[in-house]
Design a protein around this motif. Structure first.
Motif, PDB file in Angstrom:
ATOM      1  N   LEU A 177       0.841  -1.191   0.000  1.00 20.90           N
ATOM      2  CA  LEU A 177       0.000   0.000   0.000  1.00 20.90           C
ATOM      3  C   LEU A 177       0.877   1.241   0.000  1.00 20.90           C
ATOM      4  O   LEU A 177       1.735   1.421   0.869  1.00 20.90           O
ATOM      5  CB  LEU A 177      -0.906  -0.001   1.236  1.00 20.90           C
ATOM      6  N   GLY A 178       0.654   2.117  -0.993  1.00 23.00           N
ATOM      7  CA  GLY A 178       1.415   3.348  -1.073  1.00 23.00           C
ATOM      8  C   GLY A 178       0.752   4.484  -0.320  1.00 23.00           C
ATOM      9  O   GLY A 178      -0.430   4.412   0.057  1.00 23.00           O
ATOM     10  N   SER A 179       1.483   5.572  -0.101  1.00 25.39           N
ATOM     11  CA  SER A 179       0.935   6.741   0.578  1.00 25.39           C
ATOM     12  C   SER A 179      -0.154   7.409  -0.241  1.00 25.39           C
ATOM     13  O   SER A 179      -0.944   8.196   0.292  1.00 25.39           O
ATOM     14  CB  SER A 179       2.054   7.745   0.876  1.00 25.39           C
ATOM     15  N   ASP A 180      -0.213   7.091  -1.534  1.00 24.78           N
ATOM     16  CA  ASP A 180      -1.254   7.623  -2.412  1.00 24.78           C
ATOM     17  C   ASP A 180      -2.544   6.811  -2.356  1.00 24.78           C
ATOM     18  O   ASP A 180      -3.514   7.128  -3.045  1.00 24.78           O
ATOM     19  CB  ASP A 180      -0.746   7.698  -3.849  1.00 24.78           C
ATOM     20  N   GLY A 181      -2.565   5.743  -1.563  1.00 21.23           N
ATOM     21  CA  GLY A 181      -3.743   4.889  -1.460  1.00 21.23           C
ATOM     22  C   GLY A 181      -3.818   3.808  -2.507  1.00 21.23           C
ATOM     23  O   GLY A 181      -4.725   2.967  -2.471  1.00 21.23           O
ATOM     24  N   ASN A 182      -2.873   3.805  -3.454  1.00 19.58           N
ATOM     25  CA  ASN A 182      -2.833   2.770  -4.478  1.00 19.58           C
ATOM     26  C   ASN A 182      -1.972   1.595  -4.010  1.00 19.58           C
ATOM     27  O   ASN A 182      -1.223   1.697  -3.029  1.00 19.58           O
ATOM     28  CB  ASN A 182      -2.269   3.336  -5.786  1.00 19.58           C
ATOM     29  N   PHE A 183      -2.068   0.490  -4.740  1.00 23.48           N
ATOM     30  CA  PHE A 183      -1.338  -0.726  -4.403  1.00 23.48           C
ATOM     31  C   PHE A 183      -0.268  -0.996  -5.461  1.00 23.48           C
ATOM     32  O   PHE A 183      -0.454  -0.697  -6.638  1.00 23.48           O
ATOM     33  CB  PHE A 183      -2.294  -1.918  -4.319  1.00 23.48           C
ATOM     34  N   TYR A 184       0.827  -1.595  -5.014  1.00 23.55           N
ATOM     35  CA  TYR A 184       1.961  -1.866  -5.893  1.00 23.55           C
ATOM     36  C   TYR A 184       2.353  -3.332  -5.748  1.00 23.55           C
ATOM     37  O   TYR A 184       2.332  -3.893  -4.656  1.00 23.55           O
ATOM     38  CB  TYR A 184       3.134  -0.957  -5.538  1.00 23.55           C
ATOM     39  N   GLY A 185       2.704  -3.949  -6.872  1.00 20.15           N
ATOM     40  CA  GLY A 185       3.061  -5.353  -6.831  1.00 20.15           C
ATOM     41  C   GLY A 185       3.796  -5.774  -8.087  1.00 20.15           C
ATOM     42  O   GLY A 185       4.103  -4.952  -8.967  1.00 20.15           O
ATOM     43  N   THR A 186       4.074  -7.052  -8.191  1.00 22.25           N
ATOM     44  CA  THR A 186       4.787  -7.602  -9.344  1.00 22.25           C
ATOM     45  C   THR A 186       4.104  -8.870  -9.834  1.00 22.25           C
ATOM     46  O   THR A 186       3.381  -9.533  -9.090  1.00 22.25           O
ATOM     47  CB  THR A 186       6.250  -7.954  -9.002  1.00 22.25           C
ATOM     48  N   MET A 201      -1.828  -0.486  -8.915  1.00 25.12           N
ATOM     49  CA  MET A 201      -3.255  -0.756  -9.061  1.00 25.12           C
ATOM     50  C   MET A 201      -4.054   0.157  -8.138  1.00 25.12           C
ATOM     51  O   MET A 201      -3.736   0.288  -6.955  1.00 25.12           O
ATOM     52  CB  MET A 201      -3.573  -2.220  -8.729  1.00 25.12           C
ATOM     53  N   THR A 202      -5.072   0.786  -8.670  1.00 23.92           N
ATOM     54  CA  THR A 202      -5.965   1.582  -7.842  1.00 23.92           C
ATOM     55  C   THR A 202      -6.874   0.665  -7.036  1.00 23.92           C
ATOM     56  O   THR A 202      -7.024  -0.525  -7.363  1.00 23.92           O
ATOM     57  CB  THR A 202      -6.831   2.504  -8.707  1.00 23.92           C
ATOM     58  N   PRO A 203      -7.505   1.169  -5.959  1.00 20.61           N
ATOM     59  CA  PRO A 203      -8.432   0.329  -5.191  1.00 20.61           C
ATOM     60  C   PRO A 203      -9.590  -0.198  -6.024  1.00 20.61           C
ATOM     61  O   PRO A 203     -10.201  -1.215  -5.656  1.00 20.61           O
ATOM     62  CB  PRO A 203      -8.925   1.280  -4.091  1.00 20.61           C
ATOM     63  N   ALA A 204      -9.868   0.447  -7.156  1.00 25.34           N
ATOM     64  CA  ALA A 204     -10.937  -0.027  -8.035  1.00 25.34           C
ATOM     65  C   ALA A 204     -10.461  -1.093  -9.008  1.00 25.34           C
ATOM     66  O   ALA A 204     -11.278  -1.683  -9.728  1.00 25.34           O
ATOM     67  CB  ALA A 204     -11.535   1.155  -8.805  1.00 25.34           C
ATOM     68  N   GLY A 205      -9.131  -1.361  -9.064  1.00 30.32           N
ATOM     69  CA  GLY A 205      -8.621  -2.423  -9.918  1.00 30.32           C
ATOM     70  C   GLY A 205      -8.012  -1.972 -11.227  1.00 30.32           C
ATOM     71  O   GLY A 205      -7.675  -2.812 -12.065  1.00 30.32           O
ATOM     72  N   LEU A 206      -7.811  -0.684 -11.439  1.00 30.62           N
ATOM     73  CA  LEU A 206      -7.162  -0.209 -12.659  1.00 30.62           C
ATOM     74  C   LEU A 206      -5.659  -0.395 -12.531  1.00 30.62           C
ATOM     75  O   LEU A 206      -5.026   0.165 -11.624  1.00 30.62           O
ATOM     76  CB  LEU A 206      -7.491   1.259 -12.898  1.00 30.62           C
ATOM     77  N   VAL A 207      -5.065  -1.171 -13.432  1.00 30.31           N
ATOM     78  CA  VAL A 207      -3.649  -1.531 -13.362  1.00 30.31           C
ATOM     79  C   VAL A 207      -2.836  -0.732 -14.374  1.00 30.31           C
ATOM     80  O   VAL A 207      -3.217  -0.628 -15.545  1.00 30.31           O
ATOM     81  CB  VAL A 207      -3.457  -3.041 -13.603  1.00 30.31           C
ATOM     82  N   THR A 208      -1.713  -0.181 -13.908  1.00 32.81           N
ATOM     83  CA  THR A 208      -0.758   0.514 -14.762  1.00 32.81           C
ATOM     84  C   THR A 208       0.603  -0.154 -14.617  1.00 32.81           C
ATOM     85  O   THR A 208       1.098  -0.318 -13.489  1.00 32.81           O
ATOM     86  CB  THR A 208      -0.629   2.002 -14.364  1.00 32.81           C
TER      87      THR A 208
END
Length: 432
Positions: A177-186, A201-208
């Motif tokens: 969990l990042g300070s921006d509220g988004n999630f990071y992974g591999t 990934m945003t909490p809504a599931g949008l992946v970049t």
């Protein structure tokens, strides 16, 4: 039926490990090593034995537990659940809740369409829901990202492996969990170069996709484990393979840093061919303490059984704190463990605690050893504090690392052991 199922799931794990890394946990045991303290059962408590094939619990947990604000622990099991029970095919997996005393509730059973084989733990978001990843299943068979609440209400957020090149098969890692509220992974596979990706990934599931690993001298490949945010605000992680020192016959791996402004930079390339003391093939998530990153490699070292290392945040010289491989007076080779894959955790006594998935003094379940709990000081002082497998009731093969609860006790899970060979949850209380 249990024994047949164990053969199935072990075969599936071996195939997955071979496909991802060209290696397996059950490699031949080396025969050399350095000294270690004797094992002791003081402090170990068995909390819950996974039921296995009843369709209601799952079995074979790989990911670490997480403690929520309600005081309970939440986690995932790699196998089992209603899909596995229905089709007898060693797929599926579950999400569960467990009280500190071991009372167990299954919250969700995976059904292929929403993912299979959750190999990492759960991450608590800003909304107090739990977010996680599966290794397989979903729309494209490349795994999924999901959200679940404490009551078991489940939502599929994203399916990996599609035409957008977002990677596939996230393995052994939880989201960060990042300070921006988004999630990071591999993910361990897929992406533009078919060597895995780092994503947001945003909490809504949008992946970049933030970085597509390419392997070779300048980059890593096949990331496992989780990424972590350090005190400098940057992301740090490891790759199982790639780096400047990789050789054709073995993965080497890297430690890397990612920043939003500078992108990805390799801080250290492990060396699979540099001889005694050098570890390689890291799989565990890193831990930061006082400007240093602490982690483990699953191979290499004096006896090929892995190492504990320390690396400055700025990417200075890596120091090997311990090499696994048995030791003076060990009952069998690798008496201090082999192949650590779980994250190190700082306990109240100021030492880092971890697990090894194999090795140790006992060989009840796995001929290569049933695993250990160990502690290591920041000065490199090392002790084996518990050896799994003295009996089936103790559990075996802890792939996951430990988590420190609010009361200071450490909690964990084993992938195997107990009378059904289906894993258990346990606690460990360090000596005061």
């Amino acid at each position: 039926m249990i024994k047949g199922r164990m053969v199935q799931r072990c075969a599936a794990l071996a195939a997955l490990s071979a496909g991802l890394a060209g290696m397996a946990f059950g490699a031949p045991a080396p025969t050399a090593g350095n000294a270690t303290a004797p094992a002791t059962a003081v402090g170990f408590k068995r909390l819950h034995a996974f039921a296995g094939d009843d369709g209601h619990e799952g079995f074979g947990p790989y990911g670490a537990l997480v403690q929520a604000s309600d005081g309970d622990f939440y986690g995932t099991a790699f196998y089992g659940g209603p899909e596995d029970f229905r089709c007898n095919c060693a797929v599926g997996g579950t999400i569960f809740r467990m009280t500190p005393g071991g009372a167990f509730t299954m919250l969700h059973g995976f059904l292929d369409a929403d993912g299979t084989g959750p190999s990492g733990g759960l991450t608590i978001g800003r909304d107090d829901n739990f977010y996680g990843l599966t290794t397989g299943g979903g729309d494209y068979g490349g795994g999924t990202a999901f959200r679940v609440d404490a009551s078991g209400n489940f939502a599929l957020l994203h399916s990996f492996g599609g035409p957008v090149g977002d990677g596939g098969q996230p393995y052994l890692g939880a989201l960060a969990l990042g300070s921006d509220g988004n999630f990071y992974g591999t993910t361990s596979r897929g992406g533009a170069n078919q060597r895995g990706v780092l994503f947001m990934m945003t909490p809504a599931g949008l992946v970049t996709v933030l970085h597509a690993f390419a392997g070779g001298a300048a980059d890593g490949s096949t990331p496992r484990g989780s990424v972590m945010f350090a005190s400098d605000g940057n992301l740090y992680g490891t790759t199982l393979c790639g780096g400047a020192n990789e050789i054709p016959s073995a993965c080497a791996g890297t430690v890397y840093r990612y920043s939003a402004t500078a992108g990805l930079r390799v801080l250290h390339s492990f060396d699979a061919g540099s001889g005694v003391g050098a570890g390689y093939a890291p799989q565990a998530t890193l831990t930061e303490l006082n400007g240093f990153l602490y982690g483990t490699t699953s191979l290499g070292g004096d006896a090929g059984a892995g190492t504990v290392f320390r690396l400055p945040l700025d990417g200075g010289a890596l120091a090997t704190l311990h090499t696994f491989g048995g030791g003076v007076g060990a009952i069998a080779p690798n008496g201090d463990g082999r192949a650590p894959t779980g994250r190190l955790v700082l306990a109240g006594d100021g030492r880092l605690y971890g697990t090894t998935s194999n090795g140790g003094a006992n060989h009840v379940v796995h001929p290569e050893g049933d695993g250990t709990i160990f502690s290591v000081g920041r000065d490199g002082s090392y002790a084996t504090v518990f050896a799994f497998g003295a009996s089936l009731a103790d559990g075996s093969h802890p792939v996951a690392g430990l988590v420190k609860a609010t009361n200071g006790t450490l909690y964990g899970v084993t992938e195997s052991g107990n009378s059904n060979f289906t894993g258990l949850a346990y606690s460990w209380t360090p000596a005061k």
